[in-house]
Design an enzyme around this catalytic site. Structure first.
Site, PDB file in Angstrom:
ATOM      1  CG  HIS A  74      10.903  -0.994  -2.534  1.00 39.33           C
ATOM      2  ND1 HIS A  74      10.991  -0.514  -1.242  1.00 39.33           N
ATOM      3  CD2 HIS A  74       9.747  -0.482  -3.037  1.00 39.33           C
ATOM      4  CE1 HIS A  74       9.930   0.250  -0.981  1.00 39.33           C
ATOM      5  NE2 HIS A  74       9.155   0.273  -2.055  1.00 39.33           N
ATOM      6  CB  CYS A 114       6.669   2.349   0.089  1.00 47.56           C
ATOM      7  SG  CYS A 114       5.371   1.925  -1.063  1.00 47.56           S
TER       8      CYS A 114
END
Lengths: 387, 133, 354
Positions: free
Chosen positions: A334, A85
């Site tokens: 996200h 991430c």
């Protein structure tokens, strides 16, 4: 080291883009960034692309070459950077280092992820790969479960409540509702968060960042050269990156992400600023507990004390420490690899005084914080508006 | 969830029997196995270590949304277990009711099916934990 | 002389009541409970099978041995008797030996003889120890048996496992003699690839269960010139609560000598585990010097009869064992399932991957 500035930003709307694929998203954000910077393709020296797993999500490896090809940047060097991430943040840092070192003058850093081509169980398995496949995933862990374990322990040690975590979600949705490129445009209440479906106790659906498609791209230039392109220079004054144990259970403490602490210390030291100088911060709130941990580990609050500021609404865009004015990962969405670059985009928008309704007053210095996995990678940047 | 056979097979002793490592230089124990001691680095002397399989719950969560291949077991408890010998590990707590699990609850190892590779593929086994009251 | 050095029995936590099953099929629960002599049966956890239960019961046996005699036993033979091996091809025994830490110097194999494969494993291991081939071996009877929905067997097919550590060092009981009686009698079977077993209804009684159990028992008593009075306990294969009681009646055995070894009424028929789990319950309550007569039965069909003499060493196990080593712990530990949850646990739902 040479001084480096961000001269252009571009972003797609974050959300479910059924009609757009990985390359369509990158082209859109790339085109916006290059136009914003007002640079020509032939002036660009190199490209870094952050993407966590296009291979597993859309079957496409070799993503940087594809991006260079489709935004018309051949034959410049194009490199994919992966740190789960934190891939976007790492791509930005590599671009920054490439310019700061003198190797290149103008470099593009992008981040993108196309997530909705997989169903929920599949994407959950792919994201799980950011943890320890053999000793976390195999045991039946998901990413929400890993953060839930941190949340449960944080609740145990510091008396954090589920309501406190819900406040983070409520605030980030509020910010998102004022941000056109955010995935969610609707405000929510604490009750709605608490009553949403449990994903992995104590985390509920509205404690979790969503599955999102999106891309973000920025252009960096050596500071003197940057002045040719723009009057509002956003200088990168600090960059820090650190690593920690891949598996949560191997850490000394599961209520603290050491990599965040170290990365922040490095960035602050380089920037020669203190926490008091930071006007806003974009933190990695993949889950609501993650925003609480981030504010503590970045050094804004002592362990267990971030919730006090959250309860007092200090972390809203008009509070004493605006956090995640973009809406954060929770509200803005996200798209994994794009998140780190989106954070830079949001801070640049704020420092340029272009954030409209969510504008932080007199914002001069902003920080970004991007985490990979459950904290095995952390990257922190500090940006400053200079005249 | 088609998995390469060797990927799972090579961890069988660790997963079936909780074999970890001991650094004889600093007496630190590790699970899963480490090839060198992160503390002593090259000065460390690593050998296999058999954990007793007793410990306590350090943190836990009830997983309602499970990953591929684990859906039929959901909801299940997942915990960080502090082994009596020191290290922490991640494991499911099975045969466990909501009022039995809490931070500090004593647990002991159990041998269970972890996942199956479809209807015709291999069955993977490993450790889970049960409440030890 | 070889003997039992330690033992362990394991039963999963889950149960389903006869009433719950009867309700689904429109049957009268009371009538079925009385007819079968059982009130509920054990159901394996969703992540349990014959291999995992075999490991659990064996770990109990090994832990008990270690605590009682202050040393660990390394077995060089592992035989798993079951009619529900997780794989049609690929041994359960290698999974078990690996989990117990015995690899690679192990004679191991899976045995199948309906419900008597476990006691046959005991005979093989006992002979291997006697012959001096091995020091220790583990014989396991374990099953997660399936009953076809709506079939009579669905009320009784339970799950459980028992392991016997057999060796020469520190025996707690000696296998004084054993005798086997078998014929080709097709009372119960499951063809390759068939999901559920089939059976001959009332044919499973007289020509199958009773003929073999009673013949094996009588022959072994005759051969050893002993009578019912020479034994403190009798343990028979227990497909339900009724059959062993009827067998005892025919053999003139008083009720109090079979009660301790009769656990099917509470946990259902554990198939390959059944007589061995019953024996484990008797051993759990022995103090030394007891004589136990055991007779298994496997459809197809055959019986293994044993004379077991308990010695004072069992007190060491009594003094050092933990609560969770005793069968009682597993019998008392229970959670009831609805028929829906039971169907999920047993993989009986269509359209779901097993």
């Amino acid at each position: 080291m040479r001084r480096v500035a961000v001269i252009g930003i571009g972003i797609t709307k974050f959300g479910e883009h059924w009609e757009k694929g990985f390359r369509d998203l990158v082209i859109e954000a790339g085109k916006n960034a290059l136009e914003d910077a007002n640079v020509q393709g032939e002036e660009i020296d190199a490209l870094f692309v952050g993407a966590m797993s296009p291979g597993l999500m859309v079957g496409q490896e070799h993503a940087a070459a594809l991006v260079a090809d489709y935004i018309g940047l051949n034959p410049i060097p194009a490199t994919r950077v992966e740190g789960a991430c934190a891939s976007g943040g790492l791509a930005f840092r590599n671009a920054y280092m490439a310019v700061a070192s003198g190797m290149h003058d103008i470099v593009v850093a992008g981040g993108a992820e196309k997530m909705t081509d997989l169903d929920t169980a599949q994407i959950s398995t792919v994201l799980g790969g950011a943890g320890d496949e053999e000793w976390e995933l195999f045991q039946g862990a998901t990413f929400p479960a890993i953060y839930a374990l941190m949340a449960k322990r944080h609740m145990h040690e510091y008396h954090t409540r589920e309501e406190d975590m819900a406040l983070v979600s409520v605030k980030n949705h509020k910010h998102a509702s004022m941000n056109d490129y955010a995935q969610f445009q609707k405000e929510i209440t604490v009750e709605e968060v608490l009553e949403s479906k449990t994903v992995s106790s104590p985390l509920k659906l509205l404690d979790c960042s969503p599955i999102t498609d999106g891309a973000a791209v920025v252009v960096l230039a050596e500071l003197e050269k940057a002045k040719k392109y723009t009057d509002t220079l956003i200088e990168v004054i600090g960059s820090g990156q650190a690593s920690g144990q891949i598996a949560l259970h191997d850490r000394q403490s599961i209520t603290q992400i050491d990599a965040t602490r170290v990365a922040a210390e490095k960035a602050l030291k380089q920037a020669k600023v203190t926490h008091k100088d930071i006007d806003l911060v974009e933190v990695h709130d993949c889950f609501t507990i993650a925003e609480i941990l981030a504010l503590e580990d970045l050094g804004f609050f002592k362990k267990g004390e971030a919730v006090k500021a959250i309860r007092e609404n200090q972390t809203y865009y008009d509070g004493s420490l605006p956090v995640n004015t973009s809406g954060g990962l929770k509200g803005c969405g996200h798209p994994v690899g794009a998140t780190g670059i989106k954070q830079i985009v949001e801070v640049a928008i704020q420092l340029r005084n272009q954030a409209g309704k969510r504008q932080v007053k007199n914002a001069e210095i902003g920080m970004t914080h991007n985490v990979g996995g459950s904290g095995a990678t952390a990257v922190v940047h500090i940006l400053k508006r200079i005249k | 969830m088609k998995k390469n056979l060797a990927l799972v097979w090579r961890r069988i002793p660790q997963r079936y029997r909780l074999i970890g490592s001991l650094c004889e230089s600093c007496n630190e124990k590790f699970f899963p196995k480490r090839h060198f001691c992160p503390k002593c680095r090259r000065k460390g002397k690593i050998k296999d270590f058999q954990f007793s399989g007793k410990g306590s719950v350090y943190s836990y969560t009830k997983v309602s949304v499970a990953p591929e291949g684990y859906e039929s077991m959901a909801p299940y408890y997942l915990a960080i277990v502090k082994l009596d010998e020191g290290p922490l590990l991640l494991a499911q707590i099975v045969d466990c009711e909501d009022d039995e699990i809490h931070i500090g609850a004593k647990v002991r190892k159990a041998f269970r099916i972890m996942n199956k590779d479809g209807k015709e593929g291999v069955i993977n086994y490993g450790f889970k934990f049960i409440i030890d009251n | 002389m070889a003997g039992i050095c330690s033992y362990g029995a394991y039963v999963p936590k889950y149960r389903i009541k006869v009433d719950e099953i009867a309700n689904v099929w429109g049957e009268e629960g009371e009538r079925i409970k009385n007819g079968l002599g059982l009130i509920e049966k054990s159901v394996p956890g969703i992540d349990e099978d014959t291999a995992t239960m075999s490991v659990e019961s064996s770990r109990i046996a090994l832990e008990r041995y270690e605590l009682a005699f202050n040393k660990s036993a390394i077995a060089n033979a592992v035989f798993v008797g079951s009619e529900s091996h997780p794989y049609a091809v690929k041994p359960t025994a290698t999974i078990v030996q690996e989990a117990l830490g015995f690899s690679p110097n192990v004679y191991s194999a899976d045995l199948e003889f309906a419900c008597k494969a476990g006691t046959t494993a005991m005979i093989i291991i006992n002979s291997m120890v006697d012959s001096g081939k091995i020091d220790f071996g583990i014989a396991i009877g374990s099953d997660t048996s399936q009953g076809r929905p709506m079939d009579a067997l669905e009320y009784s097919a339970g799950a459980g496992s028992a392991s016997f550590l057999i060796g020469k060092e520190n025996t707690i009981a000696t296998i004084v003699d054993h005798y086997s009686f078998s014929t080709d009698t097709p009372d119960f079977w499951r063809r390759q690839h068939a999901e559920f077993p089939s059976h001959g209804g009332r044919f499973t009684g007289q020509p199958a269960y009773f003929r073999h159990v009673i013949s094996a028992t009588k022959k072994l008593l005759e051969r050893t010139k002993t009578t019912v009075n020479d034994y403190d306990y009798f343990v028979f294969h227990q497909p339900n609560g009724k059959f062993p009681q009827l067998a005892a009646k025919q053999l003139g055995i008083p009720k109090e000598k079979i009660d301790l070894g009769l656990v099917t009424p509470y946990i259902g028929n554990t198939y390959s585990g059944a007589s061995m789990v019953g024996l484990a319950n008797v051993l759990d309550n022995c103090k030394g010097n007891e004589r136990i007569f055991v007779c298994s039965f496997g459809s197809g069909a055959g019986s293994d009869a044993f004379i077991i003499e308990v010695n004072a060493n069992i007190r060491k196990i009594r003094q050092t064992e933990k609560e969770y080593h005793r069968l009682e712990y597993y019998i008392k530990r229970k959670k009831y399932l609805s028929y829906g949850m039971y169907a999920k646990h047993r993989g009986k739902l269509k359209g779901l991957e097993d």
